[in-house]
Motif scaffolding. Structure first.
Motif, mmCIF file in Angstrom:
data_model
loop_
_atom_site.group_PDB
_atom_site.id
_atom_site.type_symbol
_atom_site.label_atom_id
_atom_site.label_comp_id
_atom_site.label_asym_id
_atom_site.label_seq_id
_atom_site.Cartn_x
_atom_site.Cartn_y
_atom_site.Cartn_z
ATOM 1 N N SER A 133 50.279 167.685 21.042
ATOM 2 C CA SER A 133 51.117 167.779 22.198
ATOM 3 C C SER A 133 50.467 167.289 23.475
ATOM 4 O O SER A 133 51.115 166.703 24.216
ATOM 5 C CB SER A 133 51.578 169.230 22.453
ATOM 6 N N VAL A 134 49.055 167.289 23.611
ATOM 7 C CA VAL A 134 48.340 166.552 24.616
ATOM 8 C C VAL A 134 47.126 166.172 24.154
ATOM 9 O O VAL A 134 46.654 166.232 22.976
ATOM 10 C CB VAL A 134 47.877 167.976 25.493
ATOM 11 N N ASP A 135 46.654 165.210 24.997
ATOM 12 C CA ASP A 135 45.615 164.338 24.438
ATOM 13 C C ASP A 135 44.328 165.218 24.220
ATOM 14 O O ASP A 135 43.581 165.260 23.312
ATOM 15 C CB ASP A 135 44.925 163.318 25.784
ATOM 16 N N ASP A 136 44.117 166.175 25.069
ATOM 17 C CA ASP A 136 42.845 166.988 25.090
ATOM 18 C C ASP A 136 43.072 168.472 25.685
ATOM 19 O O ASP A 136 43.517 168.455 26.887
ATOM 20 C CB ASP A 136 41.678 166.454 25.871
ATOM 21 N N TYR A 137 43.396 169.524 24.815
ATOM 22 C CA TYR A 137 43.964 170.725 25.507
ATOM 23 C C TYR A 137 42.938 171.481 26.478
ATOM 24 O O TYR A 137 43.370 172.097 27.470
ATOM 25 C CB TYR A 137 44.152 171.539 24.086
ATOM 26 N N GLU A 138 41.492 170.906 26.309
ATOM 27 C CA GLU A 138 40.596 171.693 27.123
ATOM 28 C C GLU A 138 40.937 171.074 28.569
ATOM 29 O O GLU A 138 40.827 171.865 29.705
ATOM 30 C CB GLU A 138 39.248 171.639 26.578
ATOM 31 N N GLU A 139 40.788 169.968 28.538
ATOM 32 C CA GLU A 139 40.950 169.200 30.108
ATOM 33 C C GLU A 139 42.383 169.603 30.753
ATOM 34 O O GLU A 139 42.547 169.619 31.660
ATOM 35 C CB GLU A 139 40.984 167.512 29.779
ATOM 36 N N TYR A 140 43.421 169.727 29.478
ATOM 37 C CA TYR A 140 44.695 170.058 30.061
ATOM 38 C C TYR A 140 44.609 171.588 30.796
ATOM 39 O O TYR A 140 45.302 171.750 31.924
ATOM 40 C CB TYR A 140 45.612 169.887 28.804
ATOM 41 N N VAL A 141 44.004 172.371 30.276
ATOM 42 C CA VAL A 141 44.007 173.785 30.725
ATOM 43 C C VAL A 141 43.181 173.810 32.064
ATOM 44 O O VAL A 141 43.552 174.342 33.047
ATOM 45 C CB VAL A 141 43.186 174.765 29.617
#
Length: 283
Positions: A133-141
């Motif tokens: 769903s997102v490129d990088d979930y850690e960066e998204y958070v």
């Protein structure tokens, strides 16, 4: 959405390969050397294909399995597993993680510049969303956490001077609101926010001294208000006791003088030097 991928215990598949090798070797030996060589080559090819499906899953970890770019499922059972061969496996950690935002400078609801920072505790609950769903979930958070903290700071004042208004210093209420907003923002990435709390809150350096003076004045006013309320109660109690026990009869003028003296003694911020009237020397 996350779904369970086909998997078999890796040790069972390994034992099956060994049994197949023994059977093929026995059949080839009985048929002659050329057949034995052919059986060995065939077993090596089968073993190589099967070996591409072996995977090791650690506790609190998931492997997202893809076959030729297509998502076929996730495996989260810890241990030595076997999935479809010629698939790619992407590791997604399911452990609880902490993230601390930088100290952000924003204007609160009253327009005062403040510095604010927060810590976010989260974990991945849907490995498929976290992977695709997102490129990088850690960066998204991280980005969504900073956006939520900025929105929270602009929605509430540093100090609530009116009743019924939530300030940034109301820890429990602010933490609950921040957690709810972050949960809504990160649901797209398959992330569950367990807790979010403000860890740093202060006025910006350029107005910190002025706001300190303002806070001190507010505290002085509040303290004086409480002192006056207590002093009035004590004066009222003294007058009532004097009247009930008949110690002395005071007219309105003497009552007013007594009230004035008691209030000066009780509300003064310095030690009082009383003057004792012992009466006249002459009759």
């Amino acid at each position: 959405m996350e779904r369970r991928a086909f998997r078999v215990n890796g040790f069972a598949v390994l034992v099956g390969l060994l049994v197949l090798g023994v059977v093929m070797a026995g059949a080839g030996w009985a048929a002659g050397v050329p057949a034995l060589i052919g059986a060995a080559v065939a077993w090596v090819i089968v073993a190589a294909v099967a070996a591409s499906g072996f995977v090791v899953i650690n506790p609190n970890e998931a492997k997202v399995v893809q076959f030729l770019g297509r998502y076929v499922g996730s495996v989260s059972d810890a241990g030595f597993q076997w999935v479809l061969p010629f698939t790619t496996k992407r590791r997604i950690t399911l452990r609880v993680r902490n993230f601390e935002t930088a100290k952000l400078k924003v204007n609160d609801a009253d327009g005062n510049p403040v510095e604010i920072g927060a810590v976010v505790v989260y974990r991945v609950t849907d490995s498929a969303k976290a992977a695709f769903s997102v490129d990088d979930y850690e960066e998204y958070v991280a980005i969504q956490s900073e956006a939520a903290v900025r929105h929270l700071a602009t929605s509430h004042p540093y100090d609530a001077h009116d009743e019924g208004r939530t300030s940034l210093r109301d820890g429990a209420e602010v933490a609950a609101e921040l957690t709810t907003e972050l949960s809504d923002r990160t649901e797209l990435a398959g992330v569950e926010v367990l807790e979010a709390r403000i860890t740093h809150l202060a006025y910006a350096p350029e107005i910190a001294q002025a706001m300190l003076v303002r806070q001190q004045a507010a505290q002085v006013v509040a303290a004086r208000t409480q002192i006056v309320a207590g002093a009035v109660g004590m004066v009222q109690l003294a007058l009532n006791r004097l009247a009930e026990e008949g110690v002395v009869e005071l007219d309105e003028e003497r009552k007013a003088q007594m009230v004035s003296n008691l209030l000066v003694v009780l509300c003064g911020d310095r030690a009082i030097q009383p003057v004792v009237n012992a009466g006249s020397l002459y009759a």
